[in-house]
Design a protein around this motif. Structure first.
Motif, PDB file in Angstrom:
ATOM      1  N   ALA A 376       0.830  -1.212   0.000  1.00 18.68           N
ATOM      2  CA  ALA A 376       0.000   0.000   0.000  1.00 18.68           C
ATOM      3  C   ALA A 376       0.860   1.256   0.000  1.00 18.68           C
ATOM      4  O   ALA A 376       0.534   2.252  -0.667  1.00 18.68           O
ATOM      5  CB  ALA A 376      -0.933  -0.018   1.206  1.00 18.68           C
ATOM      6  N   GLN A 377       1.984   1.228   0.729  1.00 24.26           N
ATOM      7  CA  GLN A 377       2.893   2.378   0.745  1.00 24.26           C
ATOM      8  C   GLN A 377       3.489   2.620  -0.639  1.00 24.26           C
ATOM      9  O   GLN A 377       3.614   3.770  -1.092  1.00 24.26           O
ATOM     10  CB  GLN A 377       4.008   2.149   1.764  1.00 24.26           C
ATOM     11  N   GLN A 379       2.146   1.968  -3.433  1.00 22.35           N
ATOM     12  CA  GLN A 379       1.117   2.533  -4.302  1.00 22.35           C
ATOM     13  C   GLN A 379       1.007   4.056  -4.142  1.00 22.35           C
ATOM     14  O   GLN A 379       0.624   4.748  -5.082  1.00 22.35           O
ATOM     15  CB  GLN A 379      -0.243   1.889  -4.014  1.00 22.35           C
ATOM     16  N   THR A 380       1.360   4.547  -2.958  1.00 22.08           N
ATOM     17  CA  THR A 380       1.295   5.997  -2.717  1.00 22.08           C
ATOM     18  C   THR A 380       2.648   6.674  -2.886  1.00 22.08           C
ATOM     19  O   THR A 380       2.730   7.906  -2.942  1.00 22.08           O
ATOM     20  CB  THR A 380       0.784   6.281  -1.296  1.00 22.08           C
ATOM     21  N   ARG A 405       4.841   3.691  -7.849  1.00 19.51           N
ATOM     22  CA  ARG A 405       3.632   4.473  -7.577  1.00 19.51           C
ATOM     23  C   ARG A 405       2.781   4.630  -8.833  1.00 19.51           C
ATOM     24  O   ARG A 405       1.574   4.383  -8.814  1.00 19.51           O
ATOM     25  CB  ARG A 405       4.003   5.841  -7.018  1.00 19.51           C
ATOM     26  N   THR A 406       3.395   5.036  -9.934  1.00 17.37           N
ATOM     27  CA  THR A 406       2.610   5.317 -11.141  1.00 17.37           C
ATOM     28  C   THR A 406       2.020   4.057 -11.767  1.00 17.37           C
ATOM     29  O   THR A 406       0.975   4.122 -12.416  1.00 17.37           O
ATOM     30  CB  THR A 406       3.475   6.039 -12.186  1.00 17.37           C
ATOM     31  N   SER A 409      -0.542   2.416  -8.409  1.00 16.35           N
ATOM     32  CA  SER A 409      -1.622   3.243  -7.856  1.00 16.35           C
ATOM     33  C   SER A 409      -2.925   3.126  -8.643  1.00 16.35           C
ATOM     34  O   SER A 409      -4.005   2.998  -8.042  1.00 16.35           O
ATOM     35  CB  SER A 409      -1.180   4.704  -7.789  1.00 16.35           C
TER      36      SER A 409
END
Length: 466
Positions: A376-377, A379-380, A405-406, A409
């Motif tokens: 989850a981290q 993803q951000t 992330r890109t 996410s």
């Protein structure tokens, strides 16, 4: 009569053995639905199954059409041709003769059967473990021309066992029905009895099993084999002429009778325990590599459980026999068709129904929670670097984090993240793999971490998966 193994090295921690208990109504309904749907999906006419749980046979049932003109319900007592599942019985015959001091598994073939190529270099153990180098006489998944004419063990030996070896004995693993024909001839020469008679006396009658020569298990009252060409109609198959299966796969029996042998295996009865252990010990090649095959059986792990397994392919029949010795469980599936994957699909499905899900350790559970947080981290793009080792911190550069992330996410929250492989040590770190499930796609996470519940992450890689 090839051996298409089901064994796969995918594992969590194995559970404790199951208690002997009958199947629940819900479990019976699930099995009925599984078998019925599989037969409908594949076009396979019938399936006969047996289930062992807690060391007891808890289900024996048959489904579908076992032969043309059948009017009564499918009968689980009817014998199906089990083909190569027979090999473990031939191996047991050799072992029993060794126990009697009449031969040794390290004897060479030439001591008993003359004229075989390099017979003075091939041991009985190599015959039984498919490491002899003898050319396989039936690699095809159809009846080749010669199979329309009766043969004898010597006829098979003369044509295939006197050809040049495919490799030096002990250096490779290659399935060889020919090797088992030779082994059967050795049983008969040393014991002075036909192979089936020896097995009736020492194995089948003591266990209360009904076993027949498959060449005689044809005609009215016996299951009929079927074939299918591509996606064409399902047709009655013509049996091979007599003599072609012999010690490599000559037996017919019901799944329930085969399950009695499986129970003896898990309880270490009938044969001396050392013989069972010897059958289930993977033979190694001369270079030390593991064959994942013992004497007449495949050995390995599936879903974290130790598995002893073998499949069989006869003309018009397929069989799957899976034993989970530590769980005191087994699943036997026989079908009267040699197309599609109904037998393996049913066997895997029944295993999932009757065996409990593997239990993860407390450390695995904690590692799974941490994996979900880190994913989850990523993803951000806000990764907690206190969780990382020096090497992992070096790996996660600003560019790396931006790519994570890109790309991750937009996927949003996954449907599920679960451990998909065995926890193991490598290079001083604990290695775990995970499956990330989204609607329509799957990702894989590969991790390494320092040992202990609070060990820092050395590796956290995300990649596409099937």
């Amino acid at each position: 009569m090839r051996y298409p193994t089901l064994l796969a090295a995918v594992a969590l921690l194995a559970p404790a053995p199951l208690l002997a208990q009958a199947l629940t109504p819900a479990e019976n309904q699930k099995i009925d639905a599984l078998v019925t749907k599989t037969l409908a999906d594949t076009g396979v006419p019938s399936a006969s199954i047996a289930v062992v749980r807690g060391g007891k046979i808890v289900l024996a049932k048959a489904y579908g059409k076992q032969f043309e003109g059948q009017k009564a319900p499918a009968d689980p007592k009817l014998p199906y041709q089990i083909a190569s599942v027979s090999k473990q019985f031939t191996a047991a015959a050799i072992q029993l003769l060794a126990d009697q001091g009449k031969l040794s598994l390290d004897d060479t073939v030439s001591k008993y059967v003359p004229g075989i190529t390099d017979g003075d270099q091939i041991t009985l153990r190599q015959l039984l473990s498919h490491t002899s180098g003898l050319r396989d006489y039936w690699p095809q998944d159809y009846s080749f021309k010669a199979m329309a004419t009766p043969t004898t063990p010597q006829g098979i030996v003369d044509r295939w066992a006197k050809a040049p070896l495919d490799f030096k004995p002990g250096t490779q693993w290659q399935y060889s029905n020919t090797g088992y024909v030779v082994a059967g001839m050795i049983v008969e020469k040393v014991s002075g009895q036909p192979l089936l008679q020896f097995l009736q006396t020492h194995v089948f009658r003591p266990l209360g099993m009904r076993a027949l020569n498959q060449d005689k298990a044809v005609g009215p009252g016996f299951p009929q084999g079927y074939l299918r060409h591509a996606l064409g109609p399902v047709r009655v198959e013509t049996p091979a002429a007599p003599g072609w299966l012999y010690a490599a796969g000559e037996l017919s029996m019901s799944p329930e009778d085969l399950a009695k042998w499986d129970v003896a295996r898990m309880n270490r009865t009938l044969l001396p325990p050392k013989d069972w252990d010897e059958q289930e010990t993977p033979v190694k090649l001369t270079d030390g590599s593991n064959t994942n095959y013992g004497l007449g059986v495949g050995v390995g792990t599936a879903d974290g459980r130790r598995v002893v397994e073998h499949s069989g392919e006869a003309v018009g029949f397929l069989t799957e026999n899976i034993v989970y010795p530590d769980d005191k469980a087994a699943v036997v599936v026989a079908v009267n068709a040699w197309f599609a994957d109904a037998q393996s699909r049913i066997a895997k499905g029944i295993s999932d129904i009757v065996l409990p899900a593997p239990e993860a350790s407390a450390e695995d559970a904690a590692a799974l929670d941490r994996t979900k947080r880190v994913y989850a981290q990523l993803q951000t793009g806000n990764l907690d670097r206190s969780l990382l080792t020096e090497d992992a911190a070096y790996y996660f550069t600003p560019t790396t984090l931006a790519d994570y992330r890109t790309s991750l996410s937009p996927l949003g929250a996954p449907t599920k993240i679960e451990q998909s492989g065995r926890t193991r040590l490598r290079g001083g770190f604990v290695n775990r793999s995970y499956r990330v499930t989204y609607p329509g796609r799957m990702l894989r996470i590969s991790t390494y971490a320092e040992p202990g519940p609070n060990g820092r992450i050395e590796q956290f890689l995300v990649s596409p998966a099937e």
